[in-house]
Write a protein that holds these residues in place. Structure first.
Motif, mmCIF file in Angstrom:
data_model
loop_
_atom_site.group_PDB
_atom_site.id
_atom_site.type_symbol
_atom_site.label_atom_id
_atom_site.label_comp_id
_atom_site.label_asym_id
_atom_site.label_seq_id
_atom_site.Cartn_x
_atom_site.Cartn_y
_atom_site.Cartn_z
ATOM 1 N N GLY A 1 -19.307 50.023 37.820
ATOM 2 C CA GLY A 1 -19.044 48.931 37.131
ATOM 3 C C GLY A 1 -18.901 47.655 38.027
ATOM 4 O O GLY A 1 -19.066 46.677 37.426
ATOM 5 N N ASP A 2 -18.430 47.807 39.202
ATOM 6 C CA ASP A 2 -18.550 46.471 40.324
ATOM 7 C C ASP A 2 -20.104 46.005 40.360
ATOM 8 O O ASP A 2 -20.971 46.613 40.328
ATOM 9 C CB ASP A 2 -17.735 46.900 41.439
ATOM 10 N N LYS A 3 -19.798 44.676 40.763
ATOM 11 C CA LYS A 3 -21.131 44.274 41.034
ATOM 12 C C LYS A 3 -21.060 43.378 42.534
ATOM 13 O O LYS A 3 -19.983 42.804 43.043
ATOM 14 C CB LYS A 3 -21.478 43.091 40.108
ATOM 15 N N LEU A 4 -22.246 43.337 43.270
ATOM 16 C CA LEU A 4 -22.591 42.944 44.528
ATOM 17 C C LEU A 4 -23.254 41.910 44.366
ATOM 18 O O LEU A 4 -24.440 42.017 44.169
ATOM 19 C CB LEU A 4 -22.827 43.990 45.471
ATOM 20 N N GLN A 5 -23.087 40.467 44.564
ATOM 21 C CA GLN A 5 -23.808 39.365 44.570
ATOM 22 C C GLN A 5 -24.290 38.899 45.826
ATOM 23 O O GLN A 5 -23.100 38.702 46.735
ATOM 24 C CB GLN A 5 -23.030 38.361 43.697
ATOM 25 N N VAL A 6 -25.360 38.677 45.995
ATOM 26 C CA VAL A 6 -25.944 38.463 47.479
ATOM 27 C C VAL A 6 -26.741 36.942 47.177
ATOM 28 O O VAL A 6 -27.767 37.088 46.411
ATOM 29 C CB VAL A 6 -26.774 39.528 48.252
ATOM 30 N N LYS A 7 -26.363 35.837 47.863
ATOM 31 C CA LYS A 7 -27.155 34.913 47.773
ATOM 32 C C LYS A 7 -27.614 34.583 49.256
ATOM 33 O O LYS A 7 -26.932 34.803 50.138
ATOM 34 C CB LYS A 7 -26.349 33.607 47.340
ATOM 35 N N GLY A 8 -29.117 34.018 49.424
ATOM 36 C CA GLY A 8 -29.563 33.675 50.661
ATOM 37 C C GLY A 8 -30.948 32.977 50.584
ATOM 38 O O GLY A 8 -31.460 32.867 49.405
ATOM 39 N N GLU A 9 -31.397 32.993 51.688
ATOM 40 C CA GLU A 9 -32.844 32.227 51.807
ATOM 41 C C GLU A 9 -33.805 33.410 52.437
ATOM 42 O O GLU A 9 -33.455 33.823 53.529
ATOM 43 C CB GLU A 9 -32.805 31.032 52.517
ATOM 44 N N ILE A 10 -34.587 33.582 51.804
ATOM 45 C CA ILE A 10 -35.930 34.409 52.533
ATOM 46 C C ILE A 10 -36.612 33.574 53.440
ATOM 47 O O ILE A 10 -36.925 32.461 52.931
ATOM 48 C CB ILE A 10 -36.686 35.076 51.240
ATOM 49 N N LEU A 11 -36.553 34.209 54.617
ATOM 50 C CA LEU A 11 -37.271 33.358 55.607
ATOM 51 C C LEU A 11 -38.549 33.064 55.322
ATOM 52 O O LEU A 11 -39.430 33.860 54.892
ATOM 53 C CB LEU A 11 -37.149 34.132 57.112
ATOM 54 N N HIS A 12 -39.157 31.950 55.887
ATOM 55 C CA HIS A 12 -40.550 31.500 55.630
ATOM 56 C C HIS A 12 -41.539 32.510 56.028
ATOM 57 O O HIS A 12 -42.661 32.489 55.518
ATOM 58 C CB HIS A 12 -40.828 30.090 56.241
ATOM 59 N N LYS B 1 -30.657 34.789 44.472
ATOM 60 C CA LYS B 1 -29.414 35.444 44.200
ATOM 61 C C LYS B 1 -29.822 36.721 43.645
ATOM 62 O O LYS B 1 -30.623 36.831 42.752
ATOM 63 C CB LYS B 1 -28.451 34.838 43.088
ATOM 64 N N ILE B 2 -29.260 37.953 44.362
ATOM 65 C CA ILE B 2 -29.603 39.173 43.880
ATOM 66 C C ILE B 2 -28.265 39.947 43.336
ATOM 67 O O ILE B 2 -27.447 39.742 44.374
ATOM 68 C CB ILE B 2 -30.247 40.110 45.021
ATOM 69 N N VAL B 3 -28.174 40.475 42.384
ATOM 70 C CA VAL B 3 -26.863 41.231 41.939
ATOM 71 C C VAL B 3 -27.193 42.866 41.743
ATOM 72 O O VAL B 3 -28.149 42.865 41.275
ATOM 73 C CB VAL B 3 -26.433 40.669 40.529
ATOM 74 N N LEU B 4 -26.591 43.452 42.630
ATOM 75 C CA LEU B 4 -26.612 45.059 42.296
ATOM 76 C C LEU B 4 -25.386 45.412 41.859
ATOM 77 O O LEU B 4 -24.229 45.123 42.132
ATOM 78 C CB LEU B 4 -26.560 45.359 43.980
ATOM 79 N N LYS B 5 -25.651 46.450 40.792
ATOM 80 C CA LYS B 5 -24.549 46.903 40.287
ATOM 81 C C LYS B 5 -24.624 48.404 40.029
ATOM 82 O O LYS B 5 -25.801 48.934 39.970
ATOM 83 C CB LYS B 5 -24.581 46.308 38.707
ATOM 84 N N LEU B 6 -23.636 49.136 40.201
ATOM 85 C CA LEU B 6 -23.562 50.526 40.316
ATOM 86 C C LEU B 6 -22.852 50.853 38.952
ATOM 87 O O LEU B 6 -21.885 50.563 38.485
ATOM 88 C CB LEU B 6 -22.485 51.017 41.319
ATOM 89 N N SER B 7 -23.738 51.454 38.179
ATOM 90 C CA SER B 7 -23.622 51.747 36.593
ATOM 91 C C SER B 7 -23.563 53.593 36.578
ATOM 92 O O SER B 7 -23.878 53.726 35.502
ATOM 93 C CB SER B 7 -24.759 51.262 35.691
ATOM 94 N N GLY B 8 -23.007 54.060 37.391
ATOM 95 C CA GLY B 8 -22.770 55.566 37.436
ATOM 96 C C GLY B 8 -23.922 56.318 37.945
ATOM 97 O O GLY B 8 -23.976 56.476 39.007
ATOM 98 N N ASP B 9 -24.899 56.667 36.960
ATOM 99 C CA ASP B 9 -26.068 57.397 37.278
ATOM 100 C C ASP B 9 -27.171 56.603 37.730
ATOM 101 O O ASP B 9 -28.158 57.140 37.875
ATOM 102 C CB ASP B 9 -26.334 58.509 36.232
ATOM 103 N N VAL B 10 -26.966 55.185 37.651
ATOM 104 C CA VAL B 10 -28.240 54.404 38.043
ATOM 105 C C VAL B 10 -27.377 53.043 38.846
ATOM 106 O O VAL B 10 -26.327 52.699 38.432
ATOM 107 C CB VAL B 10 -28.866 53.987 36.850
ATOM 108 N N PHE B 11 -28.487 52.647 39.665
ATOM 109 C CA PHE B 11 -28.215 51.376 40.230
ATOM 110 C C PHE B 11 -29.080 50.325 39.545
ATOM 111 O O PHE B 11 -30.270 50.340 39.245
ATOM 112 C CB PHE B 11 -28.596 51.239 41.755
ATOM 113 N N GLU B 12 -28.637 49.224 39.106
ATOM 114 C CA GLU B 12 -29.255 47.800 38.525
ATOM 115 C C GLU B 12 -29.125 46.667 39.404
ATOM 116 O O GLU B 12 -28.469 46.343 39.865
ATOM 117 C CB GLU B 12 -28.515 47.594 37.073
#
Length: 135
Positions: free
Chosen positions: A15-26, A87-98
């Protein structure tokens, strides 16, 4: 210049979310976000590649158990662009990652290892991290 952030003793639960923001290098070739219990046991290896020998620009997901990689899952639609802020948000939803991508696309990857608590996070590669949040 590639960066690396490694966090141990994290307590990311279903149920927790990991939010990652950043710049993809050129000139980015790839970066990765790994979630697991250590570098040899990864429940999710999220690896955008901008120049892959087989498929060009592709999103690769995998898992690693006891140091051995599983079978890669490849998503051919990679909306991530070199030189862009994301911005990439990763969520652990039990049997799947979103994994939510900036264009609204969602990539799902099965929790093959059955981990219900993530204690290790690593972000590395051609990516400039600007914000990192667990919620």
């Amino acid at each position: 210049m590639a960066m690396e952030l490694e966090l141990k003793n994290v307590d990311l639960k279903v149920g927790d979310k990991l939010q990652v923001k950043g710049e993809i290098l050129h000139d980015a070739e790839r970066f990765q976000i790994d979630l697991g219990c250590d570098s040899d046991d990864l429940a999710l290896h999220f690896n955008p590649r901008f120049y892959d020998d087989a498929d060009g620009s592709v999103l690769v997901c995998n898992s690693k158990s006891a140091g051995f990689w599983g079978d890669e899952e490849r998503e051919m639609h990679n909306p991530l662009q070199r030189g862009s802020d994301v911005k990439i948000v990763l969520k652990l939803s039990g049997d799947v990652f979103e994994v939510e991508l900036p264009d609204g696309q969602e990539v799902q990857f099965p929790n093959r290892t059955g981990m219900d608590v993530i204690s290790y996070i690593r972000i590395t590669g051609d990516f400039k991290l600007t914000s990192f949040k667990i919620r």
